[in-house]
Design an enzyme around this catalytic site. Structure first.
Site, mmCIF file in Angstrom:
data_model
loop_
_atom_site.group_PDB
_atom_site.id
_atom_site.type_symbol
_atom_site.label_atom_id
_atom_site.label_comp_id
_atom_site.label_asym_id
_atom_site.label_seq_id
_atom_site.Cartn_x
_atom_site.Cartn_y
_atom_site.Cartn_z
ATOM 1 N N HIS B 57 0.821 -1.209 0.000
ATOM 2 C CA HIS B 57 0.000 0.000 0.000
ATOM 3 C C HIS B 57 0.856 1.260 0.000
ATOM 4 C CE1 HIS B 57 -3.062 -2.840 1.006
ATOM 5 N NE2 HIS B 57 -2.510 -3.121 2.162
ATOM 6 N N HIS B 219 -6.628 -4.604 -1.333
ATOM 7 C CA HIS B 219 -5.852 -5.846 -1.308
ATOM 8 C C HIS B 219 -6.129 -6.698 -2.528
ATOM 9 C CE1 HIS B 219 -6.227 -4.606 2.901
ATOM 10 N NE2 HIS B 219 -5.031 -5.122 3.047
#
Ligand SMILES: Nc1ncnc2c1ncn2[C@@H]1O[C@H](COP(=O)(O)OP(=O)(O)O)[C@@H](O)[C@H]1O
Ligand SMILES: Nc1ncnc2c1ncn2[C@@H]1O[C@H](COP(=O)(O)OP(=O)(O)O)[C@@H](O)[C@H]1O
Ligand SMILES: [Mg+2]
Ligand SMILES: [Mg+2]
Ligand SMILES: [Mg+2]
Ligand SMILES: [Mg+2]
Lengths: 216, 331, 331, 216
Positions: B57, B219
């Site tokens: 991320h 994700h």
């Protein structure tokens, strides 16, 4: 064929668990891709490799009690796995170890008691209920079958085998479920129709136990 | 799969090593167990801030370590929560004697691993408070789910709580400000193409040439629904409406509008989304008084974006504006 | 093609409108002819800095308009040089009475359009100097080519010349500093996947699953050669070696190392490249004293990266460190 | 069939040029993708649409001289096209307009003179030489053929037709060339084997002239 779970069986169990996971890594990835974040395969493979390596290096089985060994494994799982699976598998072993205590061998009934306590710890951490589409849906019927077999006087081989059969059935039963825990729950209706990755790896855990018991 | 990586198993370690070298003025990297902390160490008397989660991320979270924001960040494997043995020393490193706030995105794995680490820290007499970020309106917050996910709103929580801590607010106060941000921030995202997880090697989901996933997380999970590809204006409405509705934004309110890129979408497109989102909010009588546009909470090279709206008041605005000096956010 | 765009013909206009709204504290957008200029207007007595070129490289150039860097930026259509009627008013807007420096990337179109605009500006009695950025070592600089391209090194030229102008240096001095950066900066890039130009709708070139293009520019042009995909360490060597060789870097020198993303590669991978590039430079006895890692000179959503090295001395280092306040670069 | 190039012919010429480019936009994009940055098709289409719109709106042909009209077009091309093509096509028309001057019609010889001057201006800006693989390689033989035909006493129709034939041949001849100007030169040897996009659009310019002449 072992008649009780000793530390040797437990160490072999974990090694076999890792072997199966490593071989089925792509399968677990595929399951976790469908309703999760695609890391369950690599996560379990990498983490279990570490746990097994530590177990082998430290020759942890030689003198410790079964309870201590299970708790040792529980701690290692916690620091090695990560993700949701790490703390949950860790809880299973920590809880089981607490009940196994100073024993150095577990007969089928003691094994069932111990794993039941482990499952309770897993539920304490994750609040899973039957039908939530998690590893609990494979593990709970497995422990239940083990308990039943032990009560019926079965030997360790037969008891673990019926646990494995129940885990497989439990795993398959997760497919039609709508997920209510973990990452798959974000998908709502779209979680339906896929086997839960944690139920799949948990089934491998039970199958590995059958193998370890048969081997010794 | 083609990536600028060596062995996929080393992806996180190699990247963190480069990150720590490039920003050695801001951060220190602890190798084993892995965590990133403020170069100068904990600030004595200041509440420490720790966050973390799976990698993939970037710049979240390590990119937000520095003055005015986080004191430590704990990166797990790609999309995998870090473990308590990593989190505990990060909490210790962030503790300047005034306690530590952990900022956790609401995922089962993150929650469980942080919980355990916090228990251990408390046993060591560190005062710890925790907040759970759960800004993603794509996920129903009901008894029948793991609750809403934490996504891009995390940046606002970390920035504003960080500023509160730097201002000298005590642990309860910093936690309260963080909770106030969490109560007032909502996000919704869309994917045009899936990310490729290094150890998987293929896209996390397959999208047709004329399909997009609405309500995705960070994700590579599939989203809430798959809809036909549409123009940016239409897609932006799909993101803004649920966010504004969930916040119950009314005329006369003012907000931070944050358009976040998922990693693989050109910045120019994020500004197209921003322009439309801003107009939609203004049509509701809402004033956009602060803005952020860029790739801050990504999902590897996923193509797509999310819209985050934070309801502001004077205090939150002041804290947002307070100086920050990190690798990824600086003013 | 899926993009967060409305009509591809409006891509640049929509994006600029959003950009100007998001950064109204820093910039103003002039609609027709289109250019972006400093919110406060020209700074009286300061040399004005103007750059520009085709769009698709965001945040370049508009993202660098603000205090300490550019006074105006002129965006053309995607990958198409802007026209003199856009550039002229940008030069006028940047002129604070001390003359204007135009910073042009060395492409035939940019050169010709800026040349004409500068002729017109000079006719209007604005003092103008121009520099050509040509840092791409992938292109032979010979009589038989259009010369080397200007790529990511442009950021260093704009930052450092911008700081010199803010320090009060006169036009000749600012141009001389810019020339010194140009003489000491070199870049080389690689693509893993091609960008998709909005009005084209498909990838600009086709790369096999196991191929990469080395020596690419920032317009989706094919590169110098196509080679088998390789690990990040090996790819980074293909970029660093020609750059360091061309600069003739020797032991004891110090440099800025800038790893630039092409728009579609995760930040985490850029740090992997950075780590390796740094080690390679250090092995040559070169000290990396300044660093920049991120997506600054992009090629839409192209996957890939470039390595830029700038030989530093005290003055260039000081100017690099000087405060800057723009949408994309701020310290 | 027009016998001289009048302002009406020129305005029609530009409109037809835009028509051909718009129809062949994908082809120009393809050529510019192979050895450039894929913008030549959309760039010419968008820019010429603007030029033609201005021409039509302003009814520019009605009273101005031919030279003024050509220069007007040259200025419009400069502000509408962008890229490398913008200033170069602009130079062609500005140079041609300067020589056409106060005339209101150009016979084949005057047209050749005018375009030759335009080409000189294009070369002054871009320094292209024969064989560099640019639009010059289509335009130079076209103007040469026009000159030749005019000298041989050909009418405007025939003269422009031979110019078009020469442009087509010049365009085709760019394929085996190694680019030495513009963006394609970055490719070195890899530029060989592709037709130059500017040579292709320049050929369309000459063909549009043939059509406009034939139409009036
Ligand atoms: N609350 C929970 N209780 C029991 N099991 C859970 C719970 N949440 C998740 N799981 C199990 O964890 C599995 C996912 O593990 P993993 O992929 O390692 O974690 P993550 O979701 O963090 O990526 C799920 O398939 C599910 O079986
Ligand atoms: N120096 C030059 N002289 C003549 N023609 C040139 C020159 N440079 C480029 N060209 C022409 O311009 C064409 C490219 O135009 P275009 O795609 O619009 O510009 P850009 O290269 O800026 O994208 C080339 O195919 C070539 O014919
Ligand atoms: Mg997972
Ligand atoms: Mg995970
Ligand atoms: Mg171009
Ligand atoms: Mg082009």
């Amino acid at each position: 064929m072992a008649t009780a779970v000793t530390n040797e069986v437990i160490i072999d169990w974990l090694a076999r668990f890792h072997d199966i996971v490593a071989k089925q890594r792509a399968y677990l990835t595929e399951l976790d891709s469908a309703i999760g974040d695609a890391d369950h395969g690599v996560n379990m493979d990498r983490g279990l490799a570490q746990v097994v390596e530590t177990l082998t290096q430290q020759d942890a089985g030689s003198d410790a009690s079964t309870g201590a060994l299970l708790q040792h494994i529980g701690n290692d799982l916690l620091t090695s796995l990560g993700g949701a699976a790490g703390p949950l598998y860790s809880a299973l072993f920590l809880g089981a170890g607490a009940v196994a205590g100073e024993r150095t061998r577990l007969d089928p009934g003691e094994l069932a008691d111990s794993l039941r306590a482990g499952l309770a710890e897993l539920v304490r951490r994750g609040s899973a209920e039957s039908g939530d589409k998690t590893m609990f849906d494979a593990l709970d019927p497995a422990v239940e079958a083990l308990r039943q077999a032990a009560d019926d006087g079965a030997g360790l081989g037969q008891a673990t085998a019926s646990a494995a059969a129940a885990a497989v059935a439990g795993r398959e039963a997760t497919a039609p479920m709508l997920a209510r825990k973990g990452r798959a729950s974000y998908l709502g209706e779209r979680s339906i129709g896929h086997v839960d990755p944690g139920a799949a790896s948990a089934t491998m855990l039970v199958i590995a136990l059958v193998e370890a018991v048969a081997q010794e | 799969m083609k990536k600028l990586l060596n062995d996929p198993a080393d992806a996180v370690a190699d990247s963190l090593a480069g990150f720590a070298l490039a920003h050695s003025d801001l951060v220190r990297l602890s190798p084993a167990p892995v965590f990133v902390s403020r170069a100068g160490g904990a600030v004595t008397g200041k509440v420490g801030l720790v966050s973390g989660g799976g990698s993939g991320h970037e710049p979240l979270h390590a990119g937000f370590v520095g003055d005015g924001m986080l004191d430590a960040a704990v990166p797990g494997a790609v999309f995998t929560s870090p473990t308590p043995d990593q989190i505990l020393p990060a909490i210790q490193a962030a503790d300047g004697g005034a306690g530590v706030l952990t900022i956790v995105k609401n995922y089962t794995g993150d929650v469980l691993n942080f919980e355990t680490a916090v228990e251990l820290a408390v046993e060591e007499d560190i005062e710890v408070a925790s907040v759970l970020v759960n800004d993603d309106v794509a996920v129903e917050d009901s008894l029948y789910t793991a609750g809403r996910r934490g996504v891009a709103g995390t940046v606002a929580v970390e920035k504003i709580a960080g500023a509160a801590a730097y201002r000298g607010t005590d642990l309860a106060g910093v936690a309260a400000v963080a909770e106030r941000v969490i109560a007032n921030v909502r996000s919704m995202g869309v994917a045009l193409a899936a990310p490729v997880v290094p150890h998987v090697g293929g896209p996390s989901f397959d999208l047709g040439d004329d399909e997009i996933e609405v309500g995705i997380g960070i994700h590579g999970e599939p989203g809430r629904r798959r809809v036909p590809a549409a123009a940016a204006d239409a897609v932006t409405e799909m993101l803004v409406a649920p966010v504004a509705d969930d916040l119950g934004l009314g005329r006369g309110e003012r907000v931070l509008l944050f358009v976040n890129g998922m990693g693989g979408t050109p910045l120019s497109e994020l500004y197209v989304v921003y322009g439309r989102a801003r107009r939609l909010l203004e049509e509701r009588g809402v004033t956009v008084s602060r803005s952020l546009v860029g790739n801050y909470v990504t999902s590897l090279e996923m193509q797509g974006a999310s819209v985050t709206v934070l309801r502001l008041d004077d205090e939150l605005e002041t804290l947002w504006d307070a100086p920050v000096n990190t690798a990824a956010l600086r003013w």
